[in-house]
Write an enzyme that holds these catalytic residues in place. Structure first.
Site, short mmCIF file in Angstrom:
data_model
loop_
_atom_site.label_atom_id
_atom_site.label_comp_id
_atom_site.label_asym_id
_atom_site.label_seq_id
_atom_site.Cartn_x
_atom_site.Cartn_y
_atom_site.Cartn_z
N GLY A 202 38.76 72.39 22.53
CA GLY A 202 37.81 72.82 21.51
C GLY A 202 38.04 74.27 21.11
O GLY A 202 38.35 75.12 21.94
N VAL B 240 40.44 75.62 19.24
CA VAL B 240 41.79 76.14 19.03
C VAL B 240 42.20 76.10 17.57
O VAL B 240 43.22 76.69 17.19
CB VAL B 240 42.83 75.36 19.88
CG1 VAL B 240 42.59 75.58 21.36
CG2 VAL B 240 42.81 73.88 19.55
N GLY B 241 41.44 75.39 16.73
CA GLY B 241 41.79 75.27 15.32
C GLY B 241 42.21 73.88 14.92
O GLY B 241 42.94 73.69 13.93
N ASP C 25 34.76 63.79 15.86
CA ASP C 25 34.04 64.73 16.72
C ASP C 25 32.56 64.68 16.35
O ASP C 25 32.22 64.83 15.18
CB ASP C 25 34.59 66.15 16.49
CG ASP C 25 34.02 67.16 17.48
OD1 ASP C 25 33.01 66.87 18.14
OD2 ASP C 25 34.59 68.26 17.57
N THR D 168 40.38 71.35 13.62
CA THR D 168 39.86 70.89 12.33
C THR D 168 40.60 71.56 11.18
O THR D 168 40.96 70.92 10.19
CB THR D 168 38.35 71.18 12.23
OG1 THR D 168 37.68 70.52 13.32
CG2 THR D 168 37.79 70.67 10.92
N THR D 169 40.83 72.87 11.30
CA THR D 169 41.56 73.58 10.25
C THR D 169 42.97 73.04 10.11
O THR D 169 43.47 72.82 8.99
CB THR D 169 41.60 75.08 10.56
OG1 THR D 169 40.26 75.58 10.66
CG2 THR D 169 42.32 75.85 9.47
#
Length: 610
Positions: A23, A25-26, A51, A28-29
């Protein structure tokens, strides 16, 4: 100019790409930028988040309706979905209820009321199971590429294994179907197959399609950061993917530098949002401001910890016996919880418990944490093994039921009845394993011991808070069934165990909503996407009647703390009023604190926002 995103898009060629990692760490981006690049290249692409704490809408700066597919604001070939597991479960239950009720009523002594209660109580918390069914649906839709933004590591792995839970449901219902078929066949003198078995065949077929058509053909992109705790979890994640025989297509290091020949450095502004910013991601050559300086900084010589003052001392003085450190993945929950627990253990016995399936207590504390826990001074650190604890309860149930039916003999009818009664445990609500582990460790702590909990990230923490009430109803339903059908006397020891479990669940429910006994510290970062999720988390905690004692803005740059904390505080209100818990700022340190001296020194530098 190098284009890291183009390199990433070139690495993935499968129809389904899972973007996975710890969680914060990026993920979704990275998933959003990859999906947009695929759509820009002409492929019809669907980005779905599994998620529970969705951030896809935040990244694209749009509001996504619950559970519905939404066209992206960037390009028509890209569609977005924040998967609504609860809504999907309700719709699925509506389709399945008649078939399940028929099996339960014809294949057991249970009536419609009993079967409905078990069905309804088995559905909450089925995020991973429903995600599997949804991904199988997407596999049959006319989409060229599917990018899956997953939950953090622990619960993502549970989703990959959710087929086993569905198989457990099918096995339980097949036991009931077999009993119903035998009874019906004896009445009509010929073999009879229950129409509901078509439903079981279809459900089992979905598991097969998920395993063979989705997972076996999918590719995985692991997202990580160049931080010791993140790298340690990433190594465990790679090993788990390899153990399952899954394909790792690429490893992305957000913020850089690339860790090796097989990894891609993806550099961009933190908390990146909107279409053009996502398209620019990975095209920057320079590192973000300040990253190079921090990366090159020598290892810190930690000063003696001393006694916490100011904000740290205030936190340690909070009343209560249970403290929850809540927040989005990757904000530093575990680090903050460990620092607090170590300091609190200077004056009283403390149990530090991680309920995150991908916990990193070992990495943060800098010492091994075996199953029985690790003790340092007055602190006991435990990593909950939810699956093992629930397996212990299931085995106890199976043995007692087996002993009862062995005493009755092994005639065909008795053997079938035995299988049916054993199968009731398979209909326990998903997530019961996490509750069982929490109760087991909570009840094992000595009187006067304070429990500090490092839970799973936001979405799964909220599920954990809802489960005690659901689990309590399920145990009551199980007890009513035992009493109603005359099994209570024969299963006396088991009934006593279920009664004790129900008693502990009730106590936990009361404890969580008592502000004198339980407090939550919400950990956040000064980043737009994290701030928005923090607001949703605070609101959900209040709905769950969990008192919020403070908001901790972690990894704040020197000289910007007060402004950052003020921004976070200014965006949140308690029930629309001006009052809110105090905001505390915690500094960004390089390297991140690990081990007792570093964690104690870290807590000593926490300050109130001005």
């Amino acid at each position: 100019m190098s284009d890291a995103l183009a390199a990433l898009a070139g690495r993935v060629g499968a129809r389904t790409t899972f973007v996975v990692g710890k969680g914060g760490v990026g993920k979704t981006t990275t998933a959003a930028a990859l999906a947009l690049r695929l759509a820009d290249s002409g492929r019809r692409t669907h980005l779905v988040s599994t998620d529970p704490a969705h951030s896809v809408g935040d990244v694209f700066d749009v509001r996504l309706p619950d559970g519905r597919v939404h066209e992206s604001p960037c390009v028509g070939r890209l569609t977005l979905e924040e998967f609504d597991a609860a809504g999907y479960a309700r719709r699925w239950a509506g389709q399945a209820e008649a078939a399940v009720a028929e099996l339960v009523e014809r294949g057991t002594y249970l009536d419609a009321e009993d079967s409905r209660a078990l069905m309804e109580l088995s559905l909450p918390g089925v995020d991973e199971v429903m995600a599997v069914l949804r991904l199988v649906e997407l596999a049959g839709e006319p989409i060229e590429r599917v990018v899956v933004d997953t939950a953090p590591t622990g619960h993502m792995l549970r989703m990959l294994d959710a087929g086993r839970l569905i198989e457990g449901w099918v096995a339980a219902l097949r036991a009931m179907a077999e009993k119903a078929d035998v009874v019906a066949s004896s009445l009509v003198g010929r073999a009879v197959r229950s129409p509901a078995e078509d439903f079981l065949d279809e459900l089992y077929g979905r598991v097969e399609r998920f395993t063979r058509s989705v997972l076996a053909a999918a590719e995985f992109v692991v997202v990580t950061r160049a931080e010791p705790a993140v790298e340690a979890e990433t190594a465990r994640l790679r090993a788990e993917l390899a153990r399952r025989g899954l394909t790792l297509a690429a490893e992305v290091v957000v913020g850089g530098p690339a860790a090796g020949a097989g990894s891609i450095a993806l550099v961009g502004e933190p908390g990146i949002r909107r279409c053009e910013a996502l398209r620019r991601l990975g095209r920057e050559v320079a590192e973000p401001k300040g990253t190079a300086e921090r990366s090159a900084a020598p290892a810190r010589a930690w000063p003696p910890p001393g006694r916490p003052r100011g904000a740290g001392a205030w936190l340690l003085s909070r009343p209560g016996s249970l403290f929850l450190f809540a927040g989005k993945g990757g904000v530093g929950k575990t680090t903050c919880a460990a620092a607090f627990a170590l300091a609190l253990a200077e004056s009283r016995p403390v149990a530090l418990l991680s309920t995150d399936p991908a916990g990193s207590l070992e990495d943060v504390l800098g010492l091994p944490v075996p199953a029985e826990g690790a003790r340092t001074g007055s602190l006991l650190a435990r990593q909950a093994d939810a699956a093992a604890e629930f397996a212990r309860l299931r085995e106890r149930y199976r043995k007692e039921v087996g002993a009862l039916f062995d005493a009755l003999g092994l005639e065909r009818a008795a053997a079938l009845d035995r299988a049916v009664v054993e199968s009731l445990w398979e209909m326990a609500p998903p997530g019961m394993d996490e509750i069982a582990a929490l109760l087991q460790i909570s009840s094992a702590t000595e009187a006067g011991t304070v429990l500090v909990v490092d839970p799973a990230p936001a979405g799964h923490l909220l599920r954990l808070l809802e489960l005690p009430g659901i689990a309590l109803e399920w145990t009551h339903s199980l007890l009513r069934i035992f009493l109603k059908y005359g099994l209570a006397r024969s299963l006396d020891e088991l009934v006593q165990g279920v009664l004790q479990f129900a008693k502990e669940l009730k106590e936990l429910t009361i404890r969580l909503s008592d502000p004198q006994r339980t407090s939550a510290f919400v950990v956040t970062l000064d980043e737009p996407v994290v701030r928005m999720e923090t607001l949703r988390l605070e609101a959900a905690l209040r709905r769950a009647s969990v008192a919020i004692s403070a908001v901790i803005v972690n990894r704040t740059e020197a000289g910007t703390g007060a402004g950052a904390a003020g921004a976070v505080a200014g965006e949140s209100r308690v029930d629309g009023r001006s009052g809110r818990p105090p905001t505390i700022i915690a500094p960004r340190l390089a390297p991140p604190p690990s081990g007792a001296p570093a964690l104690q020194a870290f807590l000593a530098r926490w300050e109130f926002a001005s």
